[in-house]
Design a protein around this motif. Structure first.
Motif, PDB file in Angstrom:
ATOM      1  N   MET A  55     -13.906 -40.273 106.400  1.00 48.08           N
ATOM      2  CA  MET A  55     -13.629 -41.970 106.128  1.00 48.08           C
ATOM      3  C   MET A  55     -11.890 -41.719 106.732  1.00 48.08           C
ATOM      4  O   MET A  55     -11.135 -40.506 106.015  1.00 48.08           O
ATOM      5  CB  MET A  55     -13.849 -42.438 104.690  1.00 48.08           C
ATOM      6  N   LYS A  56     -11.639 -43.019 106.199  1.00 49.38           N
ATOM      7  CA  LYS A  56     -10.174 -42.739 106.444  1.00 49.38           C
ATOM      8  C   LYS A  56      -9.583 -44.108 106.507  1.00 49.38           C
ATOM      9  O   LYS A  56     -10.108 -45.360 107.268  1.00 49.38           O
ATOM     10  CB  LYS A  56      -9.634 -42.726 108.017  1.00 49.38           C
ATOM     11  N   LEU A  57      -8.307 -44.697 105.422  1.00 49.94           N
ATOM     12  CA  LEU A  57      -7.532 -45.560 105.329  1.00 49.94           C
ATOM     13  C   LEU A  57      -6.534 -45.667 106.268  1.00 49.94           C
ATOM     14  O   LEU A  57      -5.850 -44.686 106.279  1.00 49.94           O
ATOM     15  CB  LEU A  57      -7.045 -45.942 104.280  1.00 49.94           C
ATOM     16  N   PHE A  58      -6.812 -46.636 107.178  1.00 53.86           N
ATOM     17  CA  PHE A  58      -5.681 -46.341 107.905  1.00 53.86           C
ATOM     18  C   PHE A  58      -4.977 -48.342 108.500  1.00 53.86           C
ATOM     19  O   PHE A  58      -5.597 -49.468 107.945  1.00 53.86           O
ATOM     20  CB  PHE A  58      -5.938 -45.872 109.406  1.00 53.86           C
ATOM     21  N   ALA A  59      -3.990 -48.692 108.952  1.00 56.70           N
ATOM     22  CA  ALA A  59      -2.831 -49.907 109.601  1.00 56.70           C
ATOM     23  C   ALA A  59      -3.815 -50.011 110.927  1.00 56.70           C
ATOM     24  O   ALA A  59      -2.903 -49.874 112.069  1.00 56.70           O
ATOM     25  CB  ALA A  59      -1.491 -49.812 109.019  1.00 56.70           C
ATOM     26  N   GLU A  60      -3.750 -51.472 110.893  1.00 54.77           N
ATOM     27  CA  GLU A  60      -3.555 -52.113 112.034  1.00 54.77           C
ATOM     28  C   GLU A  60      -2.563 -51.786 113.156  1.00 54.77           C
ATOM     29  O   GLU A  60      -2.667 -51.500 114.018  1.00 54.77           O
ATOM     30  CB  GLU A  60      -5.091 -53.269 112.381  1.00 54.77           C
ATOM     31  N   TYR A  61      -1.808 -52.809 112.170  1.00 54.55           N
ATOM     32  CA  TYR A  61      -1.006 -52.807 112.953  1.00 54.55           C
ATOM     33  C   TYR A  61       0.294 -51.542 112.521  1.00 54.55           C
ATOM     34  O   TYR A  61       0.471 -52.290 111.077  1.00 54.55           O
ATOM     35  CB  TYR A  61      -0.060 -53.809 113.086  1.00 54.55           C
TER      36      TYR A  61
END
Length: 290
Positions: free
Chosen positions: A265-271
């Protein structure tokens, strides 16, 4: 359930409760499950708009629309194993030898993903330097709001991330009610931020701000049937978002017990260009203001 199955369920449940707490604190987080054999692809659309002042009877110029695929980094499966020997159980008892090490294992697994997210959030491209802690928080939120308005996109809650020491200094001068949930400290409704998360992972003199809608959790379900096809059966949670798989087994040839963990899993930002990374004062003696 057998004793081992109950232990597996307990481990998984505690892990996922912590992630549900994080989602609740942030206000929103979009989970996207990765299906086997697929990649996460977003589409970036742009339009080259032509002049709309067209004389009567003249041909209307064509505005060209372009859609470009944006490929996100593929998720990697992470595999972990913890061993407890029979000698440890005989010496300390299962409550310490097994349960205490399970607790430490749980914390380390969670921290791996959060550490990566904090590091990623610090690559935000909305930057600036201000004199005080309050101004840094306020401007971080303002820059994020301004960016989303310019992109003509909606947002809900803005989440700010600040350093533990910076908040400790500020609390000496202000009345703020700190809250704690599953080991995470935060406070609500501060200078444009719906939530301010306090963490030692954020450098001193730094404020990060990100719209909660912009946070995406991309994950592999360890309970996916494709894994069982090769004989791998992991215990997962009962919810819709299965983030981790656990399997306990006795290793008789070594008179030990192994705990296997599987996650991706990975938390990331779309922008990434809608994340503020604001500095204030200096890292060694930041000005906190009144």
């Amino acid at each position: 359930f057998s004793g081992m199955s109950i232990k597996e369920i307990d481990f998984v449940s505690r892990f996922e409760l912590n992630w549900e707490a994080l989602q609740e604190i942030l206000g929103i987080m979009r989970p996207i499950r990765k299906d086997p054999g697929t990649k996460l692809v977003a589409s970036k659309a742009s339009v080259e708009l032509q002049d709309g002042n067209v004389e009567e009877g003249d041909e209307v110029p064509l505005s060209q629309a372009t859609v470009t695929p944006v490929y996100y980094e593929d998720l990697k499966l992470e595999k972990f194993r913890k061993r407890v020997t029979a000698e440890s159980v005989a010496k300390y008892g299962a409550a310490i030898a097994a349960q205490k090490t399970d607790d430490a294992f749980l914390v380390e697994l969670q921290n791996k993903v959060l550490d990566r997210f904090y590091a990623f959030a610090q690559t935000g491209t909305l930057t600036g330097t201000y004199d005080s802690f309050q101004m840094a928080v306020s401007m971080a939120c303002t820059l994020v709001k301004d960016k989303f308005k310019k992109m003509r996109r909606d947002f809900t809650n803005i989440v700010a991330f600040v350093n533990t020491v910076d908040v400790g200094k500020y609390l000496g001068k202000a009345e703020i009610t700190m809250q704690t949930q599953n080991g995470m400290e935060y406070f609500k409704n501060f200078l444009g931020a719906s939530t301010v998360i306090v963490s030692s992972e954020i450098p001193e003199g730094t404020v990060l701000a990100i719209p909660a809608d912009n946070i995406v959790l991309y994950y592999i379900d360890p309970g996916d049937g494709d894994f069982s096809e090769i004989g791998l059966n992991y215990t997962t949670g009962n919810g819709e978002t299965n983030l981790i798989g656990i399997h306990k087994e006795g290793v008789y040839e070594r008179v030990s017990g192994d705990t296997h963990a599987l996650m991706g899993m990975k938390l990331f930002a779309e922008y990434i260009d809608a994340i503020a990374n604001i500095k204030f004062g200096s890292a060694s003696g930041a000005s906190l203001g009144e």
